[in-house]
Design an enzyme around this catalytic site. Sequence first.
Site, PDB file in Angstrom:
ATOM      1  N   LYS A 188      40.723  14.853  19.419  1.00  0.00           N
ATOM      2  CA  LYS A 188      40.558  15.640  18.182  1.00  0.00           C
ATOM      3  C   LYS A 188      41.042  14.910  16.932  1.00  0.00           C
ATOM      4  O   LYS A 188      40.507  15.137  15.858  1.00  0.00           O
ATOM      5  CB  LYS A 188      41.261  16.983  18.311  1.00  0.00           C
ATOM      6  CG  LYS A 188      42.765  16.907  18.464  1.00  0.00           C
ATOM      7  CD  LYS A 188      43.364  18.267  18.787  1.00  0.00           C
ATOM      8  CE  LYS A 188      44.867  18.165  18.911  1.00  0.00           C
ATOM      9  NZ  LYS A 188      45.461  19.327  19.569  1.00  0.00           N
ATOM     10  N   ARG A 221      52.449  29.419  20.520  1.00  0.00           N
ATOM     11  CA  ARG A 221      51.143  29.307  19.901  1.00  0.00           C
ATOM     12  C   ARG A 221      50.217  30.089  20.835  1.00  0.00           C
ATOM     13  O   ARG A 221      50.483  31.258  21.085  1.00  0.00           O
ATOM     14  CB  ARG A 221      50.739  27.844  19.687  1.00  0.00           C
ATOM     15  CG  ARG A 221      49.708  27.699  18.550  1.00  0.00           C
ATOM     16  CD  ARG A 221      49.312  26.259  18.288  1.00  0.00           C
ATOM     17  NE  ARG A 221      48.636  25.670  19.450  1.00  0.00           N
ATOM     18  CZ  ARG A 221      48.254  24.384  19.504  1.00  0.00           C
ATOM     19  NH1 ARG A 221      48.492  23.580  18.480  1.00  0.00           N
ATOM     20  NH2 ARG A 221      47.650  23.914  20.567  1.00  0.00           N
TER      21      ARG A 221
END
Length: 370
Positions: free
Chosen positions: A38, A133
């Site tokens: 990413k 998260r």
Amino acid sequence: MKQATPRIEVNLYKLTHNARMLKNLFAKKGVQITGVVKAGAGSVEIARAVLNAGVHSLADSRIQNIKKFREAGLDVPFMLLRTPALSEVKHVVEYADMSLNSELEVVRALSQEATRQNKVHKIILMVEMGDLREGILPEHLPGILQEVLQLKGVEVVGLGTNFACFGGIVPTEEKMKEFSQLVREVRETFDLELPIVSGGNSANYNWFVGAEEVGEVNNVRLGESIFLGKETVHGTVIPGLYDDAFRLVAEVIELKRKPSLPYGESAQNAFGEKVHFEDKGIMQRGILNIGRQDVIVDGLKPLDPVEVLGSSSDHIVIDSTNSRLKLGDTISFSVDYGAMLSAMTSPYVAKKYMTMRPGRYDGVKRANVG
Ligand SMILES: *Cc1c(COP(=O)(O)O)cnc(C)c1O
């Protein structure tokens, strides 16, 4: 011919080397690595370099990047890291083989869409282990799993967890044992195989090296340790890996002897910051053609003998008293993860890919030094 600036130089040879070393290291205890690309902002060159190490699957947080890799002909399983948004399930089913999930409603939407597309979309359910998260709280996992197992078009292929991304929580031996125990319980309760147990990211390195056995974990998703050669709990370089596969290069566009102290009435700068400077008398000052619009300047470290004095949207100002710079010369910087990510993402920073083997004096770090 002069090369474009500012640019980020990416040494693909070093990326492949890092990925191969990590793949072999983790394989020693039966753990496969998924290459997280990413931070390459959809770069096909980078994705290919990671695959050249023999890595069997790639992961990205953005479906646009996965689409791009597919269209470039990369033919490996792709994992979507970021929990799909309800608004993107169509593309997720179309382009990703697998996604990490933590919301039942999203899994339902994936199920509907996969059925419509006549596909089976693979799912890894993310478990919350304290980093806060994404993830399903362990006590809610059985209930959600029960529902997910009823759905057509989606197949639960494993459980995953994530550490040290948001809350800075370390994957300790204790946490990892807890996770493995949870996996065993789920396998037993639901009579499920769960072939993929994805135990974390580059923060799991120290746990992995120190652990006598890795429990049920048989996969980790590695990004930063491939890109920058570092584990991410302490930020130390992993022995045998390159920490300099990326380098940022900017050009000197003004070079003058000026005072070190701004003069006139003092207020705030363009970013609303009140800035302070030390009076070092007259100094040689340079301006570089890169700024905060292009890169997270705090993540840059000059590789040349200059000092960064500050930055604005489009400029970095340096003290170049100790170097013999000329106008048009370039200054190189090492990058941290944030600087690399921002530079790779910026349309104003040129990308230059290099495949050469490093020279003798550009060697691998041997000691475990930060
Ligand atoms: C970014 C990300 C990773 C990779 O993290 P690194 O620290 O770069 O290794 C792994 N898993 C998830 C869910 C991520 O978002």
